[in-house]
Motif scaffolding. Structure first.
Motif, mmCIF file in Angstrom:
data_model
loop_
_atom_site.group_PDB
_atom_site.id
_atom_site.type_symbol
_atom_site.label_atom_id
_atom_site.label_comp_id
_atom_site.label_asym_id
_atom_site.label_seq_id
_atom_site.Cartn_x
_atom_site.Cartn_y
_atom_site.Cartn_z
ATOM 1 N N MET B 47 0.827 -1.217 0.000
ATOM 2 C CA MET B 47 0.000 0.000 0.000
ATOM 3 C C MET B 47 0.853 1.256 0.000
ATOM 4 S SD MET B 47 -2.982 -0.759 2.720
ATOM 5 C CE MET B 47 -3.970 -2.214 2.666
ATOM 6 N N VAL B 50 5.492 2.528 3.903
ATOM 7 C CA VAL B 50 6.734 1.840 4.235
ATOM 8 C C VAL B 50 7.093 1.989 5.713
ATOM 9 C CG1 VAL B 50 9.075 1.465 3.463
ATOM 10 C CG2 VAL B 50 7.440 2.451 1.928
ATOM 11 N N ASP B 51 6.786 3.166 6.288
ATOM 12 C CA ASP B 51 7.093 3.375 7.712
ATOM 13 C C ASP B 51 6.327 2.394 8.587
ATOM 14 O OD1 ASP B 51 8.103 6.211 6.810
ATOM 15 O OD2 ASP B 51 8.597 5.996 8.933
ATOM 16 N N PHE B 54 7.685 -1.080 8.225
ATOM 17 C CA PHE B 54 8.951 -1.231 8.950
ATOM 18 C C PHE B 54 8.685 -1.485 10.434
ATOM 19 C CE2 PHE B 54 13.375 0.873 9.348
ATOM 20 C CZ PHE B 54 13.922 -0.378 9.533
ATOM 21 N N THR B 55 7.742 -0.707 10.998
ATOM 22 C CA THR B 55 7.389 -0.912 12.398
ATOM 23 C C THR B 55 6.810 -2.294 12.611
ATOM 24 O OG1 THR B 55 6.772 1.407 12.359
ATOM 25 C CG2 THR B 55 6.249 0.185 14.338
ATOM 26 N N ALA B 58 9.617 -4.842 12.576
ATOM 27 C CA ALA B 58 10.507 -4.819 13.741
ATOM 28 C C ALA B 58 9.770 -5.218 15.006
ATOM 29 C CB ALA B 58 11.116 -3.422 13.897
ATOM 30 N N VAL B 59 8.599 -4.594 15.236
ATOM 31 C CA VAL B 59 7.885 -4.821 16.497
ATOM 32 C C VAL B 59 7.002 -6.064 16.417
ATOM 33 C CG1 VAL B 59 6.342 -3.808 18.180
ATOM 34 C CG2 VAL B 59 7.910 -2.353 16.941
ATOM 35 N N VAL B 63 10.107 -8.503 17.761
ATOM 36 C CA VAL B 63 10.214 -8.544 19.219
ATOM 37 C C VAL B 63 9.011 -9.209 19.870
ATOM 38 C CG1 VAL B 63 10.258 -7.067 21.236
ATOM 39 C CG2 VAL B 63 11.800 -6.635 19.386
ATOM 40 N N VAL B 66 9.311 -12.893 20.100
ATOM 41 C CA VAL B 66 10.236 -13.288 21.176
ATOM 42 C C VAL B 66 9.544 -13.191 22.529
ATOM 43 C CG1 VAL B 66 12.382 -12.679 22.318
ATOM 44 C CG2 VAL B 66 12.254 -12.624 19.851
ATOM 45 N N LEU B 67 8.757 -12.115 22.721
ATOM 46 C CA LEU B 67 8.056 -11.951 24.001
ATOM 47 C C LEU B 67 7.001 -13.041 24.188
ATOM 48 C CD1 LEU B 67 7.625 -8.095 24.293
ATOM 49 C CD2 LEU B 67 9.242 -9.547 25.457
ATOM 50 N N ILE B 69 7.210 -16.080 22.996
ATOM 51 C CA ILE B 69 7.937 -17.310 23.333
ATOM 52 C C ILE B 69 8.367 -17.267 24.790
ATOM 53 C CG2 ILE B 69 10.027 -18.611 22.839
ATOM 54 C CD1 ILE B 69 9.733 -17.713 19.930
#
Lengths: 277, 81
Positions: B47, B50-51, B54-55, B58-59, B63, B66-67, B69
């Motif tokens: 769409m 891109v910002d 990207f978030t 990453a988030v 992360v 991982v949280l 798990i």
């Protein structure tokens, strides 16, 4: 019975939402309410006003900087809440402590507070549930972590020229630390960056943001009006706004990075910080 | 925007969402959530946001998996219901 009611509610709400999307403006419609007023100002004036090519960062860091400041504060509060809910206030020293000779793998036991070998020498402190590091995983992580960290710093520093900014860069920086905790254990991570340092850094990020905004007040501007600091930085007011965005992004990145690691540390070890996953 | 790719990603998003709810193994559900986030990231990219993408990468995909798990390892792995 409850399950059926819940299912019916979900399906009904879903159908209602699909029905309502019919009355939305079409994709990219120039007459839609979102693209009539304030968006045009941002698109036309953000580059001449702030010297920032990335409009998203200009909006987040400058036009709506107050909003982002409190988002950073929310992230900080989330980390603190996690710490207060899960953190163990009294760190109990176990009766038996284990030290492993790194070269030979011989494990020594020390009972009842006997003083063990000093840290950082030929011995390392381990937990009873310690498992040997997997050679491939730990080596690959050792190779990857520096590049991940540098990439995180790059994303923070280039937030106004490329996608990204303080939030994303902070998370990438934190991912480097989490990789260390995953490939080794939490004790290795807390030796590199202790919990006290993380807490202080988390607060410092908010202070950088709010402090830089308040500095503009001292120089006769409004709160978070970075162009007032042009004289202090020795640049023209427009470039001062660009620099101001970068400085507050650094604050955001610091807070997000340390808060992510704090949350992970507390969730993964129930506040004891001894072992990883 | 290539509508075939968009359609395929949308179907995968829905498959991941339903699978994450159906899987009894919570660790598996966490991984499926990661896949869900990654598909959402691809949708944002297509769409032009891109910002946001990207978030999300990453988030959402990074992360928070991982949280999840970490949380699963500290509780129990199977779901009760």
């Amino acid at each position: 019975m409850m399950k059926h009611i819940a299912l019916a509610t979900v399906v009904l709400t879903g159908l209602l939402m699909i029905y309502v999307t019919e009355s939305f403006p079409t994709w990219g419609d120039p007459n839609s309410p979102a693209s009539l007023h304030v968006s045009n100002h941002y698109i036309e004036n953000s580059l001449p006003e702030t010297d920032v090519p990335n409009i998203v960062t200009a909006v987040l860091g400058d036009y709506r900087g107050f909003d982002t400041m409190f988002e950073t504060t929310v992230v900080f509060c989330a980390g603190m809440a996690c710490f207060f809910l899960l953190g163990a206030y009294k760190r109990e020293e176990p009766a038996i402590r284990y030290y492993r000779h790194t070269a030979t793998g011989v494990v020594l036991q020390f009972r009842n507070g006997a003083k063990g070998p000093r840290q950082g020498g030929a011995f390392e402190r381990i937990d009873p549930t310690w498992t040997p590091y997997d050679f491939i995983v730990s080596r690959v992580c050792k190779l990857m972590i520096p590049f991940i960290q540098i990439y995180g710093l790059y994303v923070i520093a280039h937030g106004h020229h490329s996608p990204g900014g303080g939030f994303q860069g902070g998370v990438i920086l934190a991912a480097g630390f989490l990789l260390l905790a995953l490939s080794h254990n939490l004790r290795t991570l807390t030796e590199r960056i202790s919990h006290r340092v993380l807490g202080i850094m988390s607060a410092i990020g908010v202070v950088i943001y709010a402090g830089y905004g308040a500095l503009a007040l001292l120089y006769g501007g409004n709160f978070l009006d970075y162009s007032a600091l042009a004289g202090l930085l020795g640049v023209d007011p427009i470039y001062a706004r660009s620099l101001g965005i970068m400085i507050v992004e650094i604050g955001v990145g610091t807070t997000v990075m340390s808060t992510m690691v704090i949350i992970y540390n507390n969730v993964a070890s129930v506040g004891r910080y001894d072992e990883g996953l | 925007m290539i509508w075939q790719i968009d359609q395929a990603i949308l179907v995968l998003v829905m498959v991941c969402a339903v699978a994450a709810l159906q899987i009894r193994d919570l660790l598996g559900a966490g991984i499926v959530f990661g896949a869900f986030s990654f598909m959402m990231c691809l949708l944002w990219t297509s769409m032009g946001a891109v910002d946001v993408a990207f978030t999300e990468a990453a988030v959402g995909a990074g992360v928070s998996t991982v949280l999840f798990i970490a949380a699963v390892f500290r509780t129990s792995r199977g779901s009760k219901d």
